[in-house]
Design a protein around this motif. Structure first.
Motif, short mmCIF file in Angstrom:
data_model
loop_
_atom_site.label_atom_id
_atom_site.label_comp_id
_atom_site.label_asym_id
_atom_site.label_seq_id
_atom_site.Cartn_x
_atom_site.Cartn_y
_atom_site.Cartn_z
N PRO A 312 8.24 4.61 -6.05
CA PRO A 312 6.91 4.58 -6.69
C PRO A 312 6.20 3.27 -6.36
O PRO A 312 6.84 2.26 -6.04
CB PRO A 312 7.24 4.68 -8.18
CG PRO A 312 8.63 4.14 -8.30
CD PRO A 312 9.33 4.53 -7.03
N PRO A 313 4.86 3.27 -6.42
CA PRO A 313 4.09 2.07 -6.10
C PRO A 313 4.09 1.08 -7.26
O PRO A 313 3.11 0.96 -8.00
CB PRO A 313 2.68 2.62 -5.81
CG PRO A 313 2.60 3.85 -6.66
CD PRO A 313 3.99 4.44 -6.68
N THR A 314 5.19 0.36 -7.44
CA THR A 314 5.31 -0.61 -8.51
C THR A 314 5.54 -2.01 -7.95
O THR A 314 6.01 -2.17 -6.82
CB THR A 314 6.48 -0.26 -9.45
OG1 THR A 314 7.71 -0.37 -8.72
CG2 THR A 314 6.34 1.15 -9.99
N ALA A 315 5.25 -3.02 -8.76
CA ALA A 315 5.44 -4.41 -8.34
C ALA A 315 6.91 -4.69 -8.08
O ALA A 315 7.25 -5.45 -7.16
CB ALA A 315 4.88 -5.35 -9.41
N GLN A 316 7.78 -4.11 -8.88
CA GLN A 316 9.21 -4.36 -8.72
C GLN A 316 9.70 -3.89 -7.35
O GLN A 316 10.43 -4.61 -6.66
CB GLN A 316 9.99 -3.66 -9.83
CG GLN A 316 11.44 -4.06 -9.90
CD GLN A 316 12.18 -3.42 -11.07
OE1 GLN A 316 13.32 -2.98 -10.93
NE2 GLN A 316 11.54 -3.34 -12.23
N HIS A 317 9.29 -2.70 -6.94
CA HIS A 317 9.66 -2.20 -5.62
C HIS A 317 9.04 -3.06 -4.52
O HIS A 317 9.71 -3.42 -3.53
CB HIS A 317 9.23 -0.74 -5.45
CG HIS A 317 10.22 0.25 -5.96
ND1 HIS A 317 11.44 0.46 -5.36
CD2 HIS A 317 10.19 1.08 -7.03
CE1 HIS A 317 12.11 1.39 -6.02
NE2 HIS A 317 11.37 1.77 -7.04
N ALA A 318 7.76 -3.38 -4.64
CA ALA A 318 7.08 -4.15 -3.59
C ALA A 318 7.74 -5.51 -3.39
O ALA A 318 7.95 -5.96 -2.26
CB ALA A 318 5.61 -4.33 -3.96
N HIS A 319 8.08 -6.16 -4.49
CA HIS A 319 8.73 -7.47 -4.43
C HIS A 319 10.04 -7.39 -3.66
O HIS A 319 10.31 -8.21 -2.76
CB HIS A 319 8.96 -7.95 -5.86
CG HIS A 319 9.71 -9.23 -5.97
ND1 HIS A 319 9.11 -10.46 -5.89
CD2 HIS A 319 11.04 -9.47 -6.13
CE1 HIS A 319 10.02 -11.40 -6.00
NE2 HIS A 319 11.20 -10.84 -6.16
N ARG A 320 10.85 -6.42 -3.95
CA ARG A 320 12.17 -6.32 -3.31
C ARG A 320 12.06 -5.80 -1.88
O ARG A 320 12.85 -6.19 -1.02
CB ARG A 320 13.06 -5.40 -4.15
CG ARG A 320 13.37 -5.99 -5.51
CD ARG A 320 14.36 -5.13 -6.24
NE ARG A 320 14.73 -5.76 -7.48
CZ ARG A 320 15.77 -5.38 -8.22
NH1 ARG A 320 16.53 -4.38 -7.81
NH2 ARG A 320 16.05 -6.00 -9.34
#
Length: 445
Positions: A312-320
């Motif tokens: 999903p397009p979340t900050a947590q995924h983007a960061h990692r």
């Protein structure tokens, strides 16, 4: 390309791990800051100053990275040239060996009459500042008005979208107006009404049944009218029509019903899934040599779930993903095999303002002050500079001690802003225009 969570984390890791002289790094971004998007509702509510969530790239990045002030508006993947529209609106170009696309997302809209013209978004720092001014202006105008119908329309606020952005926006702004109305003796507090609506049957389903229900109860106990299974049928300058037939006098419609990939993705001619660029588990784009993509604009496979699931397009995924892609770029430079991205969920935090919060760190359900402590602790850790952490912590302390302020700064006061005014969605080039500009720019040297 892109200075959101994904792009900045990728750059920071490359700077730390690459040997001096091993590579040249350029970061193309229109703003010299990383926007800490999860705290944007608190900027709109005046709890945090805009500067607090704009993390300086020149503080967080080392001198090895060249920051290009502009945005990539097209890519010639054969010539390995990215066309850049600078902040002066001039077109330039950057050659690349490896291109990392992290352009993020824009506000997703639907074909609803009047939506684009009359709704406001919550995706950029400028939008948050504008919405704060707009909401306080409605109180000022309602207080000065002698017309009961006008007063009613100015004191009704509608937020569409029951995800994190919409829920936190409604909660934070409702808290602001509740505090502000005490300064308006001519206004009846009962006339101020906040509506949060979503077409989904549940509020923030990612929280789970019990925690989602608790969040719903908190909002309703504070007077926010939550309607689920409902959306907007039509939007006008002074009224909003719901899909259940209700017509509300309203001059403030905030639209947070999801995001869509950056329009740049549609110009590449590559395969997409729901508008997001198809990539391998290693985040390379099939068929495009040297091109990688991650974050909100990339359909990165979620290997932890399988069954063709995408992250999903979340900050947590983007960061990692930023960290994982940086490691893969280094492996590629050094002739080593690439590794797939595998995500381990750390949980969720939702700040509803004041002492109200719900959190689910590592699967543990929390509410109230413990949840608030976890939420704010998480945000402080996620901010990338000590200056940003200090500013946010100072703002929180000042707000807790002194309360809210209700000052309008006059931001675009005489210009009605729309959803598209802040996101520059008309800046991109077609593949034909990219080739034409590439040839002319290269010819000029």
């Amino acid at each position: 390309m892109g200075a959101g969570f994904a792009g900045v984390e990728c750059v920071r890791r490359l700077e730390r791990k690459l040997v001096p002289g091993e590579a040249e790094i350029a970061l193309v971004t229109p703003f010299a800051y990383q926007l800490y998007l999860p705290l944007l509702p608190q900027v709109a509510a005046g709890v945090l100053s805009p500067q607090s969530v704009a993390v300086s790239l020149r503080r967080s990045a080392k001198h090895r990275t060249r920051i290009v002030p502009g945005g990539v508006v097209g890519v010639d993947t054969k010539a390995k040239i990215a066309v850049v529209r600078k902040i002066t609106d001039e077109l330039d170009y950057e050659r690349y060996d490896h291109l990392v696309l992290a352009p993020g997302s824009i506000t997703r809209t639907f074909d609803i009459p009047g939506l684009v013209e009359h709704a406001r978004g919550m995706k950029t720092l400028a939008e948050a500042a504008y919405i704060r001014d707009h909401v306080i202006a409605q109180l000022d105008l309602a207080d000065a008005s002698q017309d009961p119908a006008e007063r009613e329309s100015r004191l009704q606020f509608v937020v569409v979208g029951g995800g994190y952005a919409g829920t936190e926006t409604a909660a934070c702004l409702q808290r602001l107006t509740t505090a502000a109305v005490k300064r308006y003796p001519r206004l009846d507090p009962r006339l101020i009404r906040w509506h949060l609506i979503d077409i989904a049957p549940k509020l923030m389903p990612e929280l789970g049944e019990r925690l989602g229900q608790k969040a719903l109860e908190i909002l309703r106990d504070r007077g926010i009218e939550v309607s689920l299974g409902v959306s907007i049928a039509e939007a006008g300058p002074d009224k909003v029509t719901f899909t259940d037939g209700r017509v509300l006098p309203c001059r403030t419609l905030i639209w947070t019903a999801g995001v869509a990939a950056s329009p740049l993705i549609g110009t590449l001619g590559a395969e997409t899934v729901k508008g997001r660029l198809v990539v391998t588990p290693e985040m390379s784009v099939p068929g495009l040599d040297g091109v990688f993509a991650l974050g909100d604009s990339a359909a990165v496979p979620d290997l932890s779930k399988g069954d063709s699931a995408i992250c999903p397009p979340t900050a947590q995924h983007a960061h990692r993903q930023g960290k994982a892609l940086a490691d893969n770029l280094i492996r590629k430079l050094r002739g080593q095999p690439l590794q797939p991205y595998v995500h381990k969920d750390l949980g969720l935090v939702v700040d509803l303002g004041g002492s109200d919060a719900v959190s689910k760190p590592l699967g543990v359900e929390l509410r109230g002050l413990p949840a608030q402590a976890v939420a704010r602790g998480y945000h402080l850790m996620a901010l990338r500079t000590n200056v940003a952490k200090t500013r946010v912590l100072t703002n929180w302390t000042l707000n807790a001690a002194a309360g809210d302020d209700f000052v309008r700064i006059g931001f675009l006061a005489r210009k009605p802003a729309t959803l598209r005014d802040f996101e520059y969605t008309d800046a991109y080039l077609s593949p034909e225009q990219v080739r034409e500009h590439t040839e002319s720019l290269v010819a000029k040297g």
